[in-house]
Design a protein around this motif. Structure first.
Motif, mmCIF file in Angstrom:
data_model
loop_
_atom_site.group_PDB
_atom_site.id
_atom_site.type_symbol
_atom_site.label_atom_id
_atom_site.label_comp_id
_atom_site.label_asym_id
_atom_site.label_seq_id
_atom_site.Cartn_x
_atom_site.Cartn_y
_atom_site.Cartn_z
ATOM 1 N N ASP A 227 61.796 48.585 76.181
ATOM 2 C CA ASP A 227 60.357 48.503 75.892
ATOM 3 C C ASP A 227 59.684 47.348 76.623
ATOM 4 O O ASP A 227 58.485 47.413 76.914
ATOM 5 N N ASP A 228 60.434 46.283 76.913
ATOM 6 C CA ASP A 228 59.846 45.136 77.609
ATOM 7 C C ASP A 228 59.256 45.539 78.957
ATOM 8 O O ASP A 228 58.304 44.915 79.437
ATOM 9 N N TRP A 229 59.848 46.566 79.580
ATOM 10 C CA TRP A 229 59.348 47.003 80.878
ATOM 11 C C TRP A 229 57.932 47.566 80.762
ATOM 12 O O TRP A 229 57.139 47.443 81.697
ATOM 13 N N ILE A 230 57.623 48.184 79.636
ATOM 14 C CA ILE A 230 56.280 48.737 79.459
ATOM 15 C C ILE A 230 55.247 47.628 79.499
ATOM 16 O O ILE A 230 54.237 47.710 80.214
ATOM 17 N N GLU A 231 55.511 46.579 78.741
ATOM 18 C CA GLU A 231 54.568 45.456 78.703
ATOM 19 C C GLU A 231 54.481 44.757 80.050
ATOM 20 O O GLU A 231 53.413 44.315 80.478
ATOM 21 N N GLN A 232 55.636 44.664 80.745
ATOM 22 C CA GLN A 232 55.653 43.961 82.026
ATOM 23 C C GLN A 232 54.874 44.698 83.107
ATOM 24 O O GLN A 232 54.114 44.085 83.870
ATOM 25 N N TYR A 233 55.060 46.006 83.180
ATOM 26 C CA TYR A 233 54.471 46.763 84.287
ATOM 27 C C TYR A 233 53.183 47.488 83.929
ATOM 28 O O TYR A 233 52.454 47.930 84.822
ATOM 29 N N LEU A 234 52.896 47.616 82.641
ATOM 30 C CA LEU A 234 51.657 48.255 82.216
ATOM 31 C C LEU A 234 50.906 47.348 81.240
ATOM 32 O O LEU A 234 50.785 47.637 80.047
ATOM 33 N N PRO A 235 50.422 46.225 81.727
ATOM 34 C CA PRO A 235 49.709 45.306 80.824
ATOM 35 C C PRO A 235 48.407 45.927 80.319
ATOM 36 O O PRO A 235 47.909 46.907 80.885
ATOM 37 N N LYS A 236 47.891 45.359 79.266
ATOM 38 C CA LYS A 236 46.626 45.839 78.710
ATOM 39 C C LYS A 236 45.533 45.791 79.775
ATOM 40 O O LYS A 236 45.449 44.846 80.558
ATOM 41 N N ARG A 237 44.709 46.803 79.781
ATOM 42 C CA ARG A 237 43.643 46.876 80.771
ATOM 43 C C ARG A 237 42.451 46.014 80.364
ATOM 44 O O ARG A 237 42.158 45.871 79.179
ATOM 45 N N ALA A 238 41.789 45.504 81.372
ATOM 46 C CA ALA A 238 40.576 44.728 81.127
ATOM 47 C C ALA A 238 39.497 45.627 80.538
ATOM 48 O O ALA A 238 39.448 46.831 80.828
ATOM 49 N N ARG A 239 38.648 45.053 79.719
ATOM 50 C CA ARG A 239 37.574 45.842 79.105
ATOM 51 C C ARG A 239 36.638 46.411 80.167
ATOM 52 O O ARG A 239 35.943 47.405 79.936
ATOM 53 N N SER A 240 36.607 45.811 81.336
ATOM 54 C CA SER A 240 35.717 46.265 82.411
ATOM 55 C C SER A 240 36.396 47.245 83.363
ATOM 56 O O SER A 240 35.860 47.571 84.424
ATOM 57 N N ALA A 241 37.576 47.735 83.022
ATOM 58 C CA ALA A 241 38.342 48.604 83.920
ATOM 59 C C ALA A 241 37.601 49.907 84.201
ATOM 60 O O ALA A 241 36.823 50.397 83.373
ATOM 61 N N HIS A 242 37.855 50.476 85.390
ATOM 62 C CA HIS A 242 37.288 51.782 85.734
ATOM 63 C C HIS A 242 38.348 52.626 86.444
ATOM 64 O O HIS A 242 39.363 52.102 86.926
ATOM 65 N N LYS A 243 38.105 53.914 86.532
ATOM 66 C CA LYS A 243 39.126 54.850 87.019
ATOM 67 C C LYS A 243 39.560 54.574 88.448
ATOM 68 O O LYS A 243 40.688 54.888 88.838
ATOM 69 N N GLY A 244 38.692 53.978 89.217
ATOM 70 C CA GLY A 244 39.040 53.698 90.606
ATOM 71 C C GLY A 244 40.158 52.675 90.769
ATOM 72 O O GLY A 244 40.734 52.560 91.852
ATOM 73 N N GLN A 245 40.450 51.957 89.692
ATOM 74 C CA GLN A 245 41.506 50.943 89.764
ATOM 75 C C GLN A 245 42.890 51.505 89.489
ATOM 76 O O GLN A 245 43.876 50.787 89.629
ATOM 77 N N PHE A 246 42.990 52.756 89.102
ATOM 78 C CA PHE A 246 44.269 53.277 88.635
ATOM 79 C C PHE A 246 44.773 54.467 89.442
ATOM 80 O O PHE A 246 45.552 55.266 88.964
#
Length: 490
Positions: A227-246
């Motif tokens: 499970d640690d890998w999830i947190e390491q590689y998929l951190p919480k997204r910024a509140r200002s995130a948009h689809k173009g970043q992913f």
């Protein structure tokens, strides 16, 4: 006492050599480690089988037998009815195993040479063969293993089920079908994949108070994804995130009659968090795709049409789900595989690659054992005999990151091994691999590098399968994983 599984695993020879090195470094007699091993296994028996009153301990030769004699003495001292069935004459034992045998004798213990009635016991302890097995089990040992497996009695294996190869996990002639395995000091890689998954039962770990020192001295053969890998590689997204970043994932496949495969792959890419997902497929399938998943973009394609703009749009490709073996699929494959874009190759993409081998560093290959055999020009049984060797051979021949799917999926990039110790038999159904390819493509699109994207993708896929299987394994569908994928990556 047993603890949770460590994140590192090792080859058997590393453990044997490292055990001695750590004992010297810590000034611990090796016999003290044998005593700790016996105590740890006995503690596990007490914890998991608290009502067991009659123990049959089956001893072979070497230190595994020594562990068995320690367990026998501890059980006798605790008031249990203990029978030791020795498959070799104990006076032939040497070193620490001989010491353990002598201490068993000193407390009034004895042994039987002939097979007892196994069904009269509450628990059988397998202390027959350890991790040094180098040839097929035969003769008296094979007969004993067969008799134990036929009896309807729980079996606890010491370190590894006798008859399993500690490095490959394959069965050497015959192997104990354990209900529980207590592996000692370090996690052996063979316990994690292939046939071993069916023989090890519940896998527990006992570090004998030297596991930390061992890990400092020995370089792991590989790592368990957790499970640690999830947190390491998929951190919480910024509140200002948009689809173009992913990222923008382009899934190519779905020949006539096989639209479901590419649909599942594209849906999984969305559910795992990709910003945008587009599917290139047969014209007849586009309406079905957007009806099934309106968030998907679609593009029908026929040979002779240009795909240059669509390929330039994509940040990552998934090639192969439902691709088929037609002239249409051949033409689509030729265009897509030549793109200088990081990609995941699966299903019929792998079959086409087997016929026209290439070596690339920008792709992840995700074969099941049958596809792996075609990639390597061998039989499926050869792949399953040593899955670690097979995934390494795929990487050597084709480059990039190789994923060998199956029980205990292995990922290799030329330097690192990772194993996803998740999943269940319910996932042996159509479409599961298509979901996996979409998950991995999605992780790439979100900025995860090839090796961790492949390893984490396999872990998320297997864990989603385990969550979905809580409602039942038989009849589990690939699409059942999709909502759990969304939960896991959140």
């Amino acid at each position: 006492m047993a603890t949770s599984l460590p994140q590192s695993f090792y080859r058997a020879e590393q453990v044997r050599e490292g055990e001695q090195a750590v004992a010297r470094a810590l000034s611990i007699p090796l016999y003290q480690l044998m005593l700790r091993a016996g105590q740890s296994v006995f503690d596990c028996i007490n914890q998991h089988y608290p009502n067991a009153a009659r123990l049959l301990i089956v001893c072979g030769a070497g230190n595994n037998a020594g562990d068995g004699y320690v367990i026998a003495r501890l059980a006798k001292s605790a008031g249990l009815n203990v029978t030791v069935w020795s498959l070799v004459t104990p006076n032939k034992l040497e070193g620490d195993a001989a010491t353990a045998w002598q201490e068993w004798q000193d407390c009034g213990g004895s042994y039987v040479e002939h097979p007892p009635t196994i069904s009269q016991f509450d628990v059988v302890v397998d202390a027959i063969l350890g991790t040094g097995l180098s040839r097929a089990v035969e003769g008296t040992f094979a007969q004993a293993i067969s008799a134990i497996n036929l009896a309807d009695v729980p079996v606890v294996a010491v370190d590894i089920p006798s008859g399993l190869c500690a490095n490959s996990g394959c069965v050497k002639g015959a192997a104990i079908d354990a209900d529980m395995t207590v592996t000692l000091i370090a996690l052996k890689q063979g316990l994690l994949t292939g046939q071993a998954v069916s023989y090890r039962g519940k896998l527990l770990f006992a570090g004998l108070n030297v596991a930390t020192a061992f890990s400092r001295q020995c370089t792991p053969a590989g790592y368990l994804v957790c499970d640690d890998w999830i947190e390491q590689y998929l951190p919480k997204r910024a509140r200002s995130a948009h689809k173009g970043q992913f990222g923008r994932v382009l899934c190519l496949g779905g020949d006539q009659g096989m639209a479901g495969a590419v649909t599942l792959s594209a849906q999984a890419a969305l559910r795992a968090g990709a910003g945008l997902v587009k599917v290139v497929t047969q014209k007849a399938h586009t309406l079905m795709l957007v009806t099934r998943q309106p968030e998907l973009m679609t593009q029908d394609w026929a040979p002779g049409q240009s795909l240059s703009e669509t390929l330039a749009w994509a940040t990552h490709l998934v090639i192969g789900p439902g691709l088929g073996q037609s002239a249409w699929s051949d033409a689509l494959w030729t265009i897509a595989v030549s793109a200088r874009t990081p990609k995941v190759i699966d299903a019929d993409g792998l079959n086409k690659l087997a016929r026209q081998p290439q070596h690339r560093d920008d792709w992840i290959l995700t074969p099941h054992p049958g596809e792996a055999a075609r990639l390597l020009g061998c039989d499926t049984k050869d792949v399953e005999l040593d899955r670690f060797a097979a995934v390494k051979a795929i990487h050597t021949r084709y480059g990039g990151v190789a994923v060998l799917k199956g029980a205990g999926t292995i990922v290799y990039d030329g330097t690192n091994y990772a194993v996803a110790n998740v999943g269940n038999p319910g996932m042996a159904s159509g479409g599961m691999g298509d979901v996996l390819s979409g998950v991995i493509g999605s992780l790439l699109a979100q900025g995860v590098d090839l090796f961790p994207a492949a390893a984490l993708g396999c872990y998320l896929h297997g864990k989603a399968g385990d969550k979905a299987a809580e409602a039942g394994e038989r009849g589990l569908l690939a699409s059942d994983l999709l909502p759990y994928l969304q939960q896991l990556v959140d």
